[in-house]
Structure formats: C-alpha cells, structure tokens
Design a protein around this motif. Structure first.
Motif, PDB file in Angstrom:
ATOM      1  N   ALA A 168      -0.161  -4.359  11.255  1.00 45.39           N
ATOM      2  CA  ALA A 168      -1.237  -3.247  10.325  1.00 45.39           C
ATOM      3  C   ALA A 168      -1.964  -4.442  11.037  1.00 45.39           C
ATOM      4  CB  ALA A 168      -0.806  -3.144   9.198  1.00 45.39           C
ATOM      5  N   ALA A 169      -3.560  -3.851  10.822  1.00 37.12           N
ATOM      6  CA  ALA A 169      -4.854  -4.570  11.860  1.00 37.12           C
ATOM      7  C   ALA A 169      -5.447  -4.738   9.661  1.00 37.12           C
ATOM      8  CB  ALA A 169      -5.798  -3.111  11.209  1.00 37.12           C
ATOM      9  N   GLY A 170      -4.401  -4.785   8.873  1.00 36.53           N
ATOM     10  CA  GLY A 170      -4.749  -5.461   8.128  1.00 36.53           C
ATOM     11  C   GLY A 170      -6.083  -6.173   6.812  1.00 36.53           C
ATOM     12  N   SER A 171      -7.011  -4.878   7.834  1.00 37.75           N
ATOM     13  CA  SER A 171      -8.349  -4.774   6.986  1.00 37.75           C
ATOM     14  C   SER A 171      -9.317  -3.792   7.280  1.00 37.75           C
ATOM     15  CB  SER A 171      -9.304  -6.344   6.953  1.00 37.75           C
ATOM     16  OG  SER A 171     -10.095  -6.269   8.289  1.00 37.75           O
ATOM     17  N   PRO A 172     -10.561  -3.448   6.403  1.00 38.75           N
ATOM     18  CA  PRO A 172     -11.093  -2.734   6.871  1.00 38.75           C
ATOM     19  C   PRO A 172     -11.569  -2.252   8.442  1.00 38.75           C
ATOM     20  CG  PRO A 172     -11.406  -2.634   4.031  1.00 38.75           C
ATOM     21  CD  PRO A 172     -10.665  -3.721   5.366  1.00 38.75           C
ATOM     22  N   PRO A 231       0.646  -1.811  -0.278  1.00 43.18           N
ATOM     23  CA  PRO A 231       0.122  -0.117   0.092  1.00 43.18           C
ATOM     24  C   PRO A 231       0.688   1.421   0.050  1.00 43.18           C
ATOM     25  CG  PRO A 231       0.112  -0.121   2.483  1.00 43.18           C
ATOM     26  CD  PRO A 231       1.054  -2.076   0.972  1.00 43.18           C
ATOM     27  N   LYS A 232       0.448   2.347  -0.305  1.00 44.42           N
ATOM     28  CA  LYS A 232       0.511   3.553  -0.662  1.00 44.42           C
ATOM     29  C   LYS A 232       0.572   3.679   0.890  1.00 44.42           C
ATOM     30  CE  LYS A 232       0.775   8.311  -1.321  1.00 44.42           C
ATOM     31  NZ  LYS A 232       0.020   9.433  -1.699  1.00 44.42           N
ATOM     32  N   ALA A 281      -3.068   1.528  11.739  1.00 42.11           N
ATOM     33  CA  ALA A 281      -4.209   1.990  11.431  1.00 42.11           C
ATOM     34  C   ALA A 281      -4.109   1.647   9.485  1.00 42.11           C
ATOM     35  CB  ALA A 281      -4.844   2.794  11.090  1.00 42.11           C
ATOM     36  N   VAL A 282      -3.799   0.525   9.116  1.00 40.48           N
ATOM     37  CA  VAL A 282      -3.874   0.409   7.627  1.00 40.48           C
ATOM     38  C   VAL A 282      -4.942  -1.057   7.026  1.00 40.48           C
ATOM     39  CG1 VAL A 282      -1.816  -0.231   6.003  1.00 40.48           C
ATOM     40  CG2 VAL A 282      -1.230   1.170   7.807  1.00 40.48           C
ATOM     41  N   ASP A 283      -5.474  -0.217   5.930  1.00 41.59           N
ATOM     42  CA  ASP A 283      -6.395  -1.815   5.800  1.00 41.59           C
ATOM     43  C   ASP A 283      -5.423  -3.061   4.540  1.00 41.59           C
ATOM     44  OD1 ASP A 283      -6.304  -0.277   3.622  1.00 41.59           O
ATOM     45  OD2 ASP A 283      -7.965   0.730   3.790  1.00 41.59           O
ATOM     46  N   VAL A 284      -4.861  -2.841   4.465  1.00 42.69           N
ATOM     47  CA  VAL A 284      -3.711  -3.858   3.818  1.00 42.69           C
ATOM     48  C   VAL A 284      -3.197  -5.090   4.901  1.00 42.69           C
ATOM     49  CG1 VAL A 284      -4.869  -3.312   2.329  1.00 42.69           C
ATOM     50  CG2 VAL A 284      -2.981  -2.762   2.301  1.00 42.69           C
ATOM     51  N   PRO A 285      -2.843  -6.135   4.804  1.00 43.21           N
ATOM     52  CA  PRO A 285      -1.222  -6.837   5.022  1.00 43.21           C
ATOM     53  C   PRO A 285       0.068  -6.434   5.202  1.00 43.21           C
ATOM     54  CG  PRO A 285      -2.990  -8.576   4.487  1.00 43.21           C
ATOM     55  CD  PRO A 285      -3.337  -7.430   3.448  1.00 43.21           C
ATOM     56  N   VAL A 286       0.628  -5.570   6.321  1.00 41.42           N
ATOM     57  CA  VAL A 286       1.371  -5.275   5.868  1.00 41.42           C
ATOM     58  C   VAL A 286       2.379  -4.899   7.278  1.00 41.42           C
ATOM     59  CG1 VAL A 286       0.822  -2.522   6.299  1.00 41.42           C
ATOM     60  CG2 VAL A 286       2.550  -3.395   4.982  1.00 41.42           C
ATOM     61  N   ALA A 293       1.733   6.142  13.631  1.00 42.52           N
ATOM     62  CA  ALA A 293       1.490   7.343  13.219  1.00 42.52           C
ATOM     63  C   ALA A 293       1.844   7.188  11.339  1.00 42.52           C
ATOM     64  CB  ALA A 293       2.607   7.798  13.443  1.00 42.52           C
ATOM     65  N   LYS A 294       1.623   5.881  11.059  1.00 43.76           N
ATOM     66  CA  LYS A 294       1.384   6.002  10.117  1.00 43.76           C
ATOM     67  C   LYS A 294       0.010   5.203   9.131  1.00 43.76           C
ATOM     68  CE  LYS A 294       6.163   5.045   8.551  1.00 43.76           C
ATOM     69  NZ  LYS A 294       6.748   6.608   7.974  1.00 43.76           N
ATOM     70  N   TYR A 295      -1.014   5.116   8.136  1.00 48.13           N
ATOM     71  CA  TYR A 295      -2.210   5.189   7.354  1.00 48.13           C
ATOM     72  C   TYR A 295      -1.710   4.738   5.612  1.00 48.13           C
ATOM     73  CZ  TYR A 295      -2.748   7.833  11.824  1.00 48.13           C
ATOM     74  OH  TYR A 295      -2.634   8.408  12.694  1.00 48.13           O
ATOM     75  N   ASP A 296      -3.120   4.209   5.722  1.00 51.62           N
ATOM     76  CA  ASP A 296      -2.965   4.405   4.134  1.00 51.62           C
ATOM     77  C   ASP A 296      -4.221   5.104   3.749  1.00 51.62           C
ATOM     78  OD1 ASP A 296      -4.566   2.752   4.908  1.00 51.62           O
ATOM     79  OD2 ASP A 296      -4.977   1.057   3.502  1.00 51.62           O
TER      80      ASP A 296
END
Length: 260
Positions: free
Chosen positions: A133-137, A37-38, A121-126, A167-170
């Motif tokens: 990360a959380a990994g999903s919405p 993800p970006k 708080a990133v909605d794809v696995p990383v 402090a990083k997000y997509d």
C-alpha cells in the motif's frame, strides 16, 4: 500456629494471583509495531431506472497497467456502449493509441483516476493481494494527485472520481481523498474477479447485472480469458435492453462516506 500460617497464606493469595495475571512487558519491537488497519471495500450503486424491461447499469473498467484489451474496447465503440474508465499514469504512458480512441469518443467514455502507480490507497504500511500500500498520508496524496496530473498531461479532463488499486481503503484515507475533492468509486458487482476468472463465469456474472448495479471489470488484460467473457456480456446486456450510464450521468450512492 497452624491457623496463623494458614491466615497469612490466604492473605497473600490475591497478591500472587494478581502478579501472575499481569501482562508481560512489551519489547521495543512490539511497542513500535503498526496495528493492522481497518480496511473497507465500499459499495456503490447508481440510481435505479425503476423500469423492469430497461434496467440501468454503470459499466466501470480499470486500466491498471499493461496493454488495452481490444476485445472490450472495440465492442464498446462498435456497439456505442457508454462506460467509465479508471486509468493509471502507468497505463496512459503505454497506451497512447487507446487514449486517442477515448478522446475521439467522449460521448461514450468518461475517464477517471485510478492513481499514479497502482498502489492501494491505504495510509499505513500493509500488503493487499501482494501489493504494498501507499503506506502514509503523503504517499496516498501523491498516488491520487499523480494520477490526476498524468490525465491532464494526456489531454483528458480533470477527474472527479478516484478508485484505488484493489478497491480497498482505510477510513482515514477515504477522508483524505474526499478532502481532495474526489468521490471514491466503489462497485456493486465484481464482474471478472480481477480479470482472473474464466470467460464463461465472467459472462454469467456481468449478464446478471441488476437495476442500479455498478459493474467492475478490467480493460488491461488482453491475454486473459475474462476479457472474452466481458465482451460477450456487453452484447447480452444490450440485447436485454439495459440502459448503460456513466458515473457522471446519474446520481451514485456509496457507503463508507465515499460519496456524501
């Protein structure tokens, strides 16, 4: 006859070249791979005072997990310095005495949401800084709402700001958090490098805060040298005549659609 073979060879050349340049067929694993993800790390500033001798600074502290850093907390209380504290559900459960101090000093402290389990708080696995990360919405929603639920259960006011782990997000997660009614808290000055910097460097960084800066530091690492530097910097900023504000006290402008 030689001309015939040469002409036939030249006709076939583009076909051969095209075939050689065709991409190899993807394997099932490659087809199912998740594209990286970006990620963004938003900045946030508060409105400036415009006063050279009394610059405005917002102090924000993350309480991720572990114990409270009394060096910082006692300095804030003793010197009557306002600050915004981002708390996780994990930290709240382990620090009821510090929560009581916050509740007894609501003129100083604004408590905001740092999530349920301190996952990005990133909605794809990383993985970010070694943290999955959380990994999903759905997981992002749970991280945010779970943190807010824990705050209300601890007797704290409903939060209005959210800052995720690292402090990083997509961008899609930022949109989701905003739709949940939160402003996303970035920062403009990393004061303690995740509480991993030495006391001297931390003090130097925070003491250099400028008008409108939002300082990020940590209040949950009492054994780290950075906390000593934070406490000394608070005193230095006060001697400079800094106007300390909480995020709710003044207008804040963040990039990456985090506040507007």
């Amino acid at each position: 006859m030689r001309r015939f073979f040469l002409s036939a060879f030249l006709v076939l050349l583009p076909v051969v070249a095209t075939a050689e340049n065709m991409p190899a067929p993807q394997t099932p694993a490659a087809q199912n791979a998740v594209r990286a993800p970006k990620l963004v790390e938003p900045h946030l500033h508060v409105s400036r005072s415009g006063n050279v001798v009394r610059p405005r600074v917002a102090l924000t502290f993350d309480a991720c997990m572990g114990q409270a850093d009394e060096r910082i907390l006692s300095t804030l209380v003793r010197e009557r310095i306002p600050a915004t504290i981002f708390v996780t559900a994990r930290w709240l459960r382990k620090n009821p005495q510090s929560v009581a101090i916050f509740l007894n000093n609501l003129d100083l402290f604004e408590l905001e949401n740092h999530g349920q389990n301190h996952v990005p708080a990133v909605d794809v696995p990383v993985v970010i800084y070694g943290i999955a990360a959380a990994g999903s919405p759905e997981a992002v929603r749970q991280e945010v709402s779970g943190g807010a639920d824990a705050m209300r259960a601890a007797g704290l006011a409903a939060p209005r700001w959210f800052r995720g782990s690292t402090a990083k997000y997509d961008p899609s997660a930022i949109r989701q958090i905003r739709e949940m009614g939160y402003r996303v808290a970035g920062y403009s000055l990393n004061g303690d490098g995740g509480s991993l910097l030495g006391a001297g460097v931390t003090e130097q960084r925070i003491t250099a805060a400028k008008d409108g800066d939002v300082v990020l530091a940590h209040i949950n690492q009492p054994t780290h040298a950075a906390g000593e530097g934070v406490a000394r910097a608070l005193l230095a900023l006060k001697r400079r005549g800094v106007e300390f504000v909480r995020l709710s006290d003044v207008d804040g402008m963040g990039d990456d659609d985090t506040t507007q």
